[in-house]
Write an enzyme that holds these catalytic residues in place. Structure first.
Site, PDB file in Angstrom:
ATOM      1  N   GLU A 136       2.961  -8.310  -0.468  1.00 15.37           N
ATOM      2  CA  GLU A 136       3.320  -7.453   0.664  1.00 15.37           C
ATOM      3  C   GLU A 136       2.216  -7.452   1.700  1.00 15.37           C
ATOM      4  OE1 GLU A 136       5.335  -3.804  -1.818  1.00 15.37           O
ATOM      5  OE2 GLU A 136       4.545  -3.333   0.171  1.00 15.37           O
ATOM      6  N   GLU A 140       2.232   1.084   7.485  1.00 15.61           N
ATOM      7  CA  GLU A 140       2.837   2.313   6.991  1.00 15.61           C
ATOM      8  C   GLU A 140       2.476   3.484   7.888  1.00 15.61           C
ATOM      9  OE1 GLU A 140       3.420   1.737   2.256  1.00 15.61           O
ATOM     10  OE2 GLU A 140       1.363   1.690   2.993  1.00 15.61           O
TER      11      GLU A 140
END
Ligand SMILES: *[C@@H]1O[C@H](CO)[C@@H](O)[C@H](O)[C@H]1NC(C)=O
Ligand SMILES: *[C@@H]1O[C@H](CO)[C@@H](O)[C@H](O)[C@H]1NC(C)=O
Length: 272
Positions: A136, A140
């Site tokens: 990943e 965020e």
């Protein structure tokens, strides 16, 4: 005899594995494994589908959890049904927010997401690159800290006992004149073989070199073809996650329905 047997087993398991992998590719995304194709969308109605891979994006969450609008892709997070109890920093019920995958993958490239996110503690909006191998590269947006945004990578190896949550994460400021994740900003992940650069509103703020992803003597550098994934989630449980997200969501205070808006997504390809 033994060697022959072992060879046969090896060949058998290899071909099963390959057939399995090809099957997964075809089912999930015909383009997975492709390098990088320039792409831009502002999310017209045909850009997101459910259960088919004919559009650039496929929704993983239920039909009502997202909507394409003239302002972009809206991702919803609604209050869970029933009474929600909070114990030891976590809620006993969490709601399923919207998650959308791209049906194409990139293997290196520069991705820019224009996003606004709810500034409600316990809500996380994520714009990430994710591989089937669980690599990943993350952006965020934590509703509990709207003046900042977080970046992170994961690239699990066999030696890791658990995901390295805090190891490669970093916290960056949201710049003026609109220093809040609740306003639209453009977040960039520029990924190549050597390094990852994260930027906001056209300025690079973090560079992570491949060699800096070393932990426990193993590199944790994302290196597999990755889809784009957009999501909003309720980080009210378990308590460790909730603490990170400055949750849990206080549903007697928070709106019953919240939304993140992805105004556009752009992919630019590296020039080799
Ligand atoms: C979305 O992407 C993840 C990560 O590659 C994958 O595991 C998942 O199967 C994908 N889901 C769909 C519906 O494409
Ligand atoms: C949740 O919000 C309500 C209403 O604003 C407030 O009275 C209560 O103290 C909040 N709960 C917590 C744990 O902050």
């Amino acid at each position: 005899m033994y060697i022959f047997l072992i060879q046969t087993l090896l060949i058998l398991s290899l071909s099963v594995y390959q057939v399995g992998a090809a099957y997964i590719y075809r089912r999930q995304s015909p383009d997975l494994g492709s390098q990088c194709r320039p792409f831009y969308t502002t999310f017209p109605p045909t850009s997101v589908s459910r259960n088919t891979y004919s559009a650039p994006f496929v929704a993983i969450s239920p039909a009502g959890s997202y909507q394409t609008t003239p302002g972009g892709l809206e991702l919803y997070l609604n209050k869970p049904e029933g009474t929600i109890k909070t114990k030891q920093g976590a809620n006993d019920k969490t709601s399923e927010g919207a998650t959308v995958n791209s049906t194409f993958a990139i293997h290196y490239g520069k991705v820019t997401f224009e996003v606004s996110a709810p500034a409600i503690p316990g809500v996380v909006t994520a714009a990430i690159l994710i591989a089937d191998e669980r690599d990943e590269i993350d952006v965020e947006l934590l509703g509990g800290d709207p003046a900042h945004w977080q970046t992170n990578i994961f690239a699990p190896t066999r030696r890791d006992k658990e995901p390295l949550f805090g190891v490669f994460s970093s916290i960056e400021r949201v710049p003026h004149p609109n220093p809040s994740i609740a306003k639209i900003h453009s977040y960039t992940i520029d990924w190549n073989k050597e390094r990852i650069e994260w930027g906001i509103d056209g300025r690079t703020v973090r560079t992570l070199k491949k060699e800096e992803s070393m932990k426990g003597g193993v590199l944790h550098y994302p290196s597999h073809p990755s889809r784009l994934q957009l999501g909003i989630w309720d980080a009210s449980s378990p308590s460790g996650t909730s603490e990170w997200a400055k949750g849990p969501i206080n549903w007697s205070d928070a709106p019953r329905s919240m939304k993140a808006v992805v105004r556009s997504v752009r992919v630019e390809c590296p020039k080799y």
